[in-house]
Design an enzyme around this catalytic site. Structure first.
Site, PDB file in Angstrom:
ATOM      1  N   SER A   1       0.811  -1.281  -0.084  1.00 27.70           N
ATOM      2  CA  SER A   1       0.063  -0.113  -0.013  1.00 27.70           C
ATOM      3  C   SER A   1       1.018   1.083  -0.007  1.00 27.70           C
ATOM      4  CB  SER A   1      -0.823  -0.031   1.132  1.00 27.70           C
ATOM      5  OG  SER A   1      -1.895   0.806   1.241  1.00 27.70           O
TER       6      SER A   1
ATOM      7  N   ASP B   1      -2.256   6.117  -3.678  1.00 30.55           N
ATOM      8  CA  ASP B   1      -0.893   5.570  -2.913  1.00 30.55           C
ATOM      9  C   ASP B   1      -0.694   4.292  -3.922  1.00 30.55           C
ATOM     10  OD1 ASP B   1      -3.215   4.163  -2.509  1.00 30.55           O
ATOM     11  OD2 ASP B   1      -2.597   3.452  -0.738  1.00 30.55           O
TER      12      ASP B   1
END
Length: 446
Positions: free
Chosen positions: A95, A242
């Site tokens: 992530s 992200d």
């Protein structure tokens, strides 16, 4: 031993904490606990190929079929599991974490992250030694061994889904200029392509990658490059993802941040106006700004707050049939469109709400007036003693009485450190700082 699964899958420094052996056994576990056909996607980290190979070996050794989606956003895997009727999915990504980290998160056949009890069973399987621990004579062999199949249209399926969700509403983005920072991550192709198909003029930065630059001073956790890019291109909005693009942060032409609170407010009001906001209710966490709560109240929308973490938001949504939930971090869940946080879907639905409003992005975002917030981390010897202290409770009551409806107090023990987080929101920065400091002093004096 620390729990293998954290708040969002298994995560650690690749080849140190997250090893090939763990990835191999998680591949086996996916087949054992989810089923024979597992879709595997990854972000752009250098270690992704290594861990993918190990995981595919695990899937095949358990007699399963690995469908390889390649580099795609996490929400694309959740979508593909449902579209292709797979037994489950796996995403190899850490992530928003730095490039040396990686992770593995699993999805069930409906594209939902696994509940704690299933993760616990998988962890026990992995730590016990996987299938081999059950005896080599029981391992698939010969024609029973599995294999891998590359998926050719993974990104196309995901992009088409996002585009259709807007076109089905009779909306397009003609006339909008959109600046996108894909953070050297998994959305390098999908988000720019979706906005182009919807008619926007698209400008992109950080859509290249070398495996070691994902999230580095860019993307949703570092908005300054996007702010500069928006100003340079004269864009109507900036979009930042992200590394795995399960979240998004936005930027106005003036450079102001549009976080998850603001996005959720704008979309919720639009959904209420269209009659598609289930129960006239939104779900968020206890960390949402008081300005969001007031904006929802003024719009006649109920707010349900959960513990911090998108899994708790999703649990509440599924349990009560709510249609939208999210976090300040830009992790938004729109259950009409996907089963997990989806940065691209959030961005296009936000823009559709703005277009319907007839306002500019900045005007639409102005629906939420953020309250000043002060956060102090207090190191303590005993977090439980703080929670049970009458002295602390009295101090909190005093602060809440003084702040009234224009303020809020939240004490949160850290899950990983000997720390209590003292958060105060108030109508003025001075009041927020004053009461946060008073509460911190009381806790420190225990």
């Amino acid at each position: 031993m620390a729990r293998l699964f954290g708040t969002d899958g298994v995560r650690g420094v690749a080849n140190v904490e997250l090893t090939n052996e763990i990835a191999y056994r998680l591949g086996q576990a996916a087949v054992v606990f989810l089923g024979k056909t597992i879709i595997i996607g990854k972000d752009t980290r250098l270690s992704g190929d290594m861990l993918e190979s190990a995981m595919v070996a695990g899937v095949a050794s358990a007699g399963g079929t690995a469908l390889l989606a390649g580099v795609v956003p996490t929400p694309a895997v959740a979508l593909l599991v449902r579209k292709l009727n797979a037994a489950g999915g796996a995403v190899i990504s850490a992530s928003h974490n730095p490039p040396e980290y990686n992770g593995i998160k699993l999805f069930d056949a409906q594209g939902y992250k696994l509940p704690d009890d299933v993760e616990d069973e998988i962890e026990a399987f992995v730590t016990a030694g996987g299938l081999e621990a059950r005896g080599l004579e029981n391992m698939p062999k010969g024609a029973d061994v599995g294999f891998a199949v590359p998926l050719k249209d993974s990104t196309e399926i995901y992009v088409s889904h996002a585009v259709s969700s807007i076109k089905d509403q009779g909306i397009d983005f003609e006339g909008y200029s959109v600046a996108i920072d894909t953070g050297h991550g998994a959305s390098f192709e999908s988000s720019p392509e979706a906005f182009r198909r919807l008619g926007a003029t698209v400008h992109v930065i950080n859509d290249d990658y070398d495996g070691t630059d994902i999230n580095v001073q860019c993307g949703s956790t570092h908005l300054d490059p996007l702010r500069e890019f928006v100003a340079e291109k004269g864009a109507d909005i900036g979009v930042a993802h992200d590394g795995d693009a399960d979240r998004v942060m936005l930027v106005t032409p003036e450079g102001d941040e549009i976080d998850g609170d603001v996005m959720e407010a704008v979309m919720a009001i639009d959904m209420k106006n269209r009659g598609v906001l289930s129960g006239d209710t939104v779900v968020t966490t206890v960390m949402s700004n008081l300005g969001f709560i007031h904006a929802m109240r003024d719009a006649g929308i109920n707010v349900v707050q959960t513990k911090v973490g998108d899994r708790y938001v999703l649990e509440e949504m599924r349990a009560n049939g709510f249609s939208i939930g999210g976090e300040q971090s830009g992790h938004m869940i729109l259950l009409e469109h996907n089963s997990t946080g989806d940065g691209l879907m959030t961005a296009v639905q936000f823009m559709a709400a703005v277009r319907r409003s007839g306002k500019s992005v900045s005007e639409a975002a102005g629906i939420v007036t953020k309250f000043p917030q002060e956060l102090i981390n207090v190191r303590v010897a005993d977090k439980e003693a703080v929670a049970s202290s009458d002295v602390v409770a009295a101090a909190v009551s005093e602060a809440e009485a003084a702040l009234g409806d224009d303020g809020r107090v939240l004490l949160r023990p850290s899950g990983t450190e000997p720390v209590v987080r003292v958060m105060v929101e108030a109508a003025s920065s001075d009041d927020a700082q004053k009461w946060a400091r008073k509460l911190a002093d009381v806790i420190e004096g225990l």
